[in-house]
Design a protein around this motif. Sequence first.
Motif, PDB file in Angstrom:
ATOM      1  N   PRO A   9       0.756  -1.299   0.051  1.00  0.00           N
ATOM      2  CA  PRO A   9      -0.063   0.050   0.018  1.00  0.00           C
ATOM      3  C   PRO A   9       0.876   1.342   0.049  1.00  0.00           C
ATOM      4  CG  PRO A   9      -0.843  -1.503   1.660  1.00  0.00           C
ATOM      5  CD  PRO A   9       0.571  -2.057   1.087  1.00  0.00           C
ATOM      6  N   PHE A  10       0.338   2.157  -0.369  1.00  0.00           N
ATOM      7  CA  PHE A  10       0.985   3.584  -0.478  1.00  0.00           C
ATOM      8  C   PHE A  10       0.145   4.797  -0.177  1.00  0.00           C
ATOM      9  CE2 PHE A  10       3.188   7.225  -2.476  1.00  0.00           C
ATOM     10  CZ  PHE A  10       4.460   7.037  -2.099  1.00  0.00           C
ATOM     11  N   ARG A  11       0.458   5.899   0.268  1.00  0.00           N
ATOM     12  CA  ARG A  11      -0.631   6.847   0.657  1.00  0.00           C
ATOM     13  C   ARG A  11       0.068   8.207   0.101  1.00  0.00           C
ATOM     14  NH1 ARG A  11      -3.649   7.876   5.474  1.00  0.00           N
ATOM     15  NH2 ARG A  11      -3.700  10.127   6.110  1.00  0.00           N
ATOM     16  N   ARG A  13      -0.785  12.332   0.466  1.00  0.00           N
ATOM     17  CA  ARG A  13      -1.765  13.211   1.134  1.00  0.00           C
ATOM     18  C   ARG A  13      -2.566  12.155   1.975  1.00  0.00           C
ATOM     19  NH1 ARG A  13      -2.918  19.062   1.621  1.00  0.00           N
ATOM     20  NH2 ARG A  13      -0.971  19.115   0.064  1.00  0.00           N
ATOM     21  N   ASN A  14      -4.019  12.316   1.962  1.00  0.00           N
ATOM     22  CA  ASN A  14      -4.918  11.544   2.555  1.00  0.00           C
ATOM     23  C   ASN A  14      -5.294  10.259   1.700  1.00  0.00           C
ATOM     24  OD1 ASN A  14      -4.484  12.952   4.900  1.00  0.00           O
ATOM     25  ND2 ASN A  14      -6.306  14.101   4.565  1.00  0.00           N
ATOM     26  N   LEU A  15      -4.735  10.159   0.615  1.00  0.00           N
ATOM     27  CA  LEU A  15      -5.369   9.143  -0.544  1.00  0.00           C
ATOM     28  C   LEU A  15      -4.736   7.615  -0.083  1.00  0.00           C
ATOM     29  CD1 LEU A  15      -7.194   8.376  -2.702  1.00  0.00           C
ATOM     30  CD2 LEU A  15      -5.344   9.261  -4.400  1.00  0.00           C
ATOM     31  N   GLU A  16      -5.325   6.849   0.293  1.00  0.00           N
ATOM     32  CA  GLU A  16      -4.756   5.559   0.581  1.00  0.00           C
ATOM     33  C   GLU A  16      -4.974   4.688  -0.848  1.00  0.00           C
ATOM     34  OE1 GLU A  16      -3.223   4.551   3.104  1.00  0.00           O
ATOM     35  OE2 GLU A  16      -3.831   6.001   4.488  1.00  0.00           O
ATOM     36  N   ARG A 229      -7.235  16.727  -0.247  1.00  0.00           N
ATOM     37  CA  ARG A 229      -7.298  15.783  -1.312  1.00  0.00           C
ATOM     38  C   ARG A 229      -5.838  16.349  -2.251  1.00  0.00           C
ATOM     39  NH1 ARG A 229     -13.236  15.628  -3.992  1.00  0.00           N
ATOM     40  NH2 ARG A 229     -14.254  16.379  -2.168  1.00  0.00           N
ATOM     41  N   ASP A 263       1.636  17.229  -4.294  1.00  0.00           N
ATOM     42  CA  ASP A 263       1.698  16.044  -3.525  1.00  0.00           C
ATOM     43  C   ASP A 263       2.586  14.777  -4.245  1.00  0.00           C
ATOM     44  OD1 ASP A 263      -0.105  16.561  -1.134  1.00  0.00           O
ATOM     45  OD2 ASP A 263      -1.470  17.148  -2.902  1.00  0.00           O
TER      46      ASP A 263
END
Length: 387
Positions: A9-11, A13-16, A229, A263
């Motif tokens: 997994p990768f992030r 900002r707040n997006l997973e 976002r 981002d």
Amino acid sequence: MAQPALFKPFRVRNLELANRIVIAPMCQYSADNDGRMTDWHQIHLGQLALSGAGLLTIEATAVEPEGRITWGDVGLYDDATEAAMGKVLESVRHWSDMPIGIQLGHAGRKASTETSWAGGHQLAPDDVHGWQTVGASPIPFHAGDVAPTELDKAGLARVRDAFAAAAVRAARLGLAFVQLHGAHGYLLHQFLSPLSNQRSDEYGGSLENRMRFPLEVFDAVRAAFPVDRPVTMRVSATDWVDGGWDLEQTIAFAKALEARGCDAIHVSTGGLDEHQKIPVGPSYQVPFARGVKEAVDMPVVAVGLITSPEQAEAIVATGEADLIALARTILYDPRWPWHAAAELGGTVHPPKQYLRSQPSRHRHLFDVEGLVEPQAAWRRDEGGAYR
């Protein structure tokens, strides 16, 4: 078996993101003549949203009608284009929870062209499907083309505000991120490169001046899009022409973007000058992504003839980039992430309707958590497949 880097997994900002596979924006030239999405986009985006990738990007979307590459390009510049896109997104989201974002752009001097399968040539302003183009300077892309009109201060403000307005519409549509198209010879790239920008005002000349308008656009979009976002940028790291935009200037631009809150940066190349000489081959653009990654802390996306799972895994595992982007490869094979996971020992989250497609030789491929009730009728056979 250790989890492959490509499927970690990768992030942003707040997006997973479930994994490191990004579906790059791909023009379809299948909107109606007013920039509205059609049923084709529902089919196209729908199949990609079931691919197992971590992120899906809507094709280059014009922020004003004159910013479309072709008359068949998608736009997001009025209520009608927003409603058409919303209808497509509603259908896709009903069956997929894959994060979806959008690439916002303006073609500048490369606008007003025929669709690729009809030749891709420029259409004159008096053509039924054509219009007068604009650009950083009145220099045509091809010799013999109608030259663009140089954007004056009022024109620059109009385009900047159009990007911001499109970002507001993207937020209303619930899109997970915005990417600004600063690559492939389109308007923001035209300001960056000294080959296409020969202005004598504060938007031309020095590197600082040539970066000014793209950075103003970024600032306007960042201010218009919800703070939680991501806003990202796609760049061409070189024009592949002597005296043009290059990696050193790209790094300076990337640092300026990062300082403003960018981002992620998606690193491509070329597209600005018809005299470019590109040494195309597997991973041919990855060294540029690596060069940018060494200079900034924000995530970097690599693209360019990445076709095999081992190749993609190596790029991420060795730290050349944080994510890889697929375009034509995933059009050819919309289940590429499934096949990559099977080969590398990763897992994908499939639609429940496709559970029974899991081959017995890849019995650990599907992550079924949340899809299958413990006492449900779905059962694994001795080989591990659903029946």
